[in-house]
Design a protein around this motif. Sequence first.
Motif, PDB file in Angstrom:
ATOM      1  N   SER A 161       0.754  -1.767   0.252  1.00 27.75           N
ATOM      2  CA  SER A 161       0.074   0.189   0.019  1.00 27.75           C
ATOM      3  C   SER A 161       1.080   1.456   0.103  1.00 27.75           C
ATOM      4  O   SER A 161       0.620   2.030  -1.269  1.00 27.75           O
ATOM      5  N   SER A 162       2.243   1.520   0.559  1.00 24.05           N
ATOM      6  CA  SER A 162       2.625   1.856   0.692  1.00 24.05           C
ATOM      7  C   SER A 162       3.504   2.251  -0.756  1.00 24.05           C
ATOM      8  O   SER A 162       3.302   3.688  -1.023  1.00 24.05           O
ATOM      9  N   ALA A 212       2.060   2.228  -4.019  1.00 20.43           N
ATOM     10  CA  ALA A 212       1.306   2.295  -4.190  1.00 20.43           C
ATOM     11  C   ALA A 212       0.583   3.684  -3.975  1.00 20.43           C
ATOM     12  O   ALA A 212       0.527   4.209  -4.849  1.00 20.43           O
ATOM     13  N   MET A 213       0.878   3.724  -2.864  1.00 19.61           N
ATOM     14  CA  MET A 213       0.844   5.517  -2.306  1.00 19.61           C
ATOM     15  C   MET A 213       1.538   6.521  -3.365  1.00 19.61           C
ATOM     16  O   MET A 213       1.182   7.447  -3.610  1.00 19.61           O
ATOM     17  N   MET A 214       3.360   6.201  -3.085  1.00 18.62           N
ATOM     18  CA  MET A 214       4.375   6.837  -3.262  1.00 18.62           C
ATOM     19  C   MET A 214       4.575   6.149  -4.999  1.00 18.62           C
ATOM     20  O   MET A 214       4.118   7.533  -5.657  1.00 18.62           O
ATOM     21  N   SER A 215       3.804   5.438  -5.517  1.00 24.52           N
ATOM     22  CA  SER A 215       3.509   5.776  -6.627  1.00 24.52           C
ATOM     23  C   SER A 215       2.610   6.583  -7.316  1.00 24.52           C
ATOM     24  O   SER A 215       2.737   7.502  -8.697  1.00 24.52           O
ATOM     25  N   PHE A 216       1.423   6.704  -6.388  1.00 29.09           N
ATOM     26  CA  PHE A 216      -0.024   7.566  -6.886  1.00 29.09           C
ATOM     27  C   PHE A 216       0.522   8.757  -7.428  1.00 29.09           C
ATOM     28  O   PHE A 216       0.498   9.868  -8.073  1.00 29.09           O
ATOM     29  N   ALA A 217       1.023   9.310  -6.002  1.00 33.09           N
ATOM     30  CA  ALA A 217       1.548  10.288  -5.824  1.00 33.09           C
ATOM     31  C   ALA A 217       3.225  10.859  -6.589  1.00 33.09           C
ATOM     32  O   ALA A 217       3.027  12.338  -7.081  1.00 33.09           O
TER      33      ALA A 217
END
Length: 72
Positions: free
Chosen positions: A10-11, A13-18
């Motif tokens: 999940s971390s 995924a969040m970093m890739s979206f950011a």
Amino acid sequence: MLKSLIVTASSLAMMSFAVAADLPQPQPVPVAPAPVGKAPIGKSPVGKAPVVGKAPFGKAPAPAPAPIITKG
């Protein structure tokens, strides 16, 4: 183990979206305003065409040709 895998995924995924949100986006090209008061080079200016039906000053109009009359 499963909990750390979920947290890591999940971390990531969040970093890739950011990171994807920070990428530059193509913007439309701004439309340049048309020049005002300058005639286009190589073309006749709009609205400056000669007035149809007005004879030039100082010249008489050419006389009309005589009608052709045939008998027969």
